[in-house]
Write an enzyme that holds these catalytic residues in place. Structure first.
Site: not given
Length: 325
Positions: A278, A248, A112
């Site tokens: 996400n 994030h 990520c």
């Protein structure tokens, strides 16, 4: 040389999948998902729509927002992704071809935090003179790698893309610091098979994403704190100097813990995990664009980025925002 973000664009697929949709196929509920993650819905790519297509759309949005000249002097393309169309050719090369750029191109795989790594690399390339401007993209079709019978992962992820041109900005603006880190001992906590069927330590891998949520949560809360403070210190600033946090977008509780540690009021943190889930490498550029569209960020504001993910890896950076009026 001062280096920052010159142009930005994003894209999210049209299809929306809500928690109530998951209630029809999994032993779960809207209340269970929201209470643990903050997620209410996410966007899913259509059948036949892949990471390159989302990246194309994000770049097209960048051009729409900033004009046809936004890609002038771009001589490197980096696509950060965990779901490339293929191991080769690179998705970045597909972007290079689509927009007719005279540029090098490669994909970046760092979980990520990929886009956080990509902007650090772009900064280094421009600063060293190896590139004039760099098109950095975070693009994901995570829906293609999920097991929709596994509620521990299926409900968490969504698809999307964000694209940014990195290049010279006026004196006093641009990126002030970068923090990049990894702890490969935690690799078994968040993984997806490619060629090997197991990790070097013997941990078996499957064709679908696996995550040990409890361990990743503990890791994330820790590094969101340590990495942000390190990035602020390296920038020569104090936590109270930060005007806006772009984290994030993985879990609302993790974001809230980071906000409280920095003692930032809620209005100085952008949260959209409830609407997108996400989106991995795409989450920070999408969040940044939304914050800009909402008028939350202005020239001269100190912006803090922080992200974590598979590897296990993390990245944080501080920049002083500037874009031409």
């Amino acid at each position: 040389m001062n280096i920052g973000i010159l142009a930005l664009g994003t894209y999210a697929p049209a299809r929306v999948m809500t928690n109530h949709d998951f209630e029809k196929i999994l032993d779960t509920s809207d209340e269970w998902i929201v209470s643990r993650t903050g997620i209410r819905e996410r966007r899913l790519a259509a059948e036949g729509e892949f990471t390159s297509h989302l990246a194309f759309k994000a770049v097209e949005d960048l051009i729409r927002r900033h004009g046809q000249g936004a890609l002038d002097d771009v001589d490197l393309v980096i696509v950060a992704t965990n779901t490339p169309d293929a191991l080769f050719p690179a998705t970045a090369a597909l972007v290079q071809n689509r927009f007719g750029l005279k540029a090098g191109a490669y994909d970046l795989l760092a979980g990520c935090p990929g886009w956080g790594y990509a902007i650090a690399q772009a900064h280094a390339m421009v600063h060293s003179g190896l590139a004039r401007k760099v098109l950095t993209i975070g693009s994901e079709t995570l829906s293609k790698i999920l097991d929709y019978t596994d509620r521990s992962t299926a409900v968490l992820f969504g698809d999307g893309a964000g694209a940014a041109v990195i290049g010279p900005v006026p004196e006093g603006y641009g990126f002030k610091s970068f923090v990049l880190g990894a702890d490969g001992s935690g690799g078994k906590e968040l993984m997806l098979r490619c060629i090997a069927d197991r990790l070097p330590d013997g941990s078996p891998m499957s064709q679908h994403a696996y995550m040990n949520g409890r361990e990743v949560f503990k890791f994330a809360v820790r590094v969101m704190n340590t990495a942000t403070l390190e990035a602020i210190e390296k920038a020569g600033l104090k936590p109270e100097d930060i005007k806006y946090l772009i984290p994030h977008q993985a879990n609302a509780r993790i974001i809230e813990a980071a906000r409280e540690r920095l003692q930032l009021p809620p209005e100085q943190v952008w949260v959209n995990v409830d609407r997108y889930g996400n989106t991995s490498t795409a989450s920070m550029p999408i969040a940044l664009q939304e914050a800009l569209d909402a008028g939350k960020i202005h020239n001269g504001d100190h912006i803090l980025f922080v992200t974590f993910g598979a590897g296990l890896t993390w990245a944080a950076s501080v920049m002083t925002w500037w874009q031409p009026d």
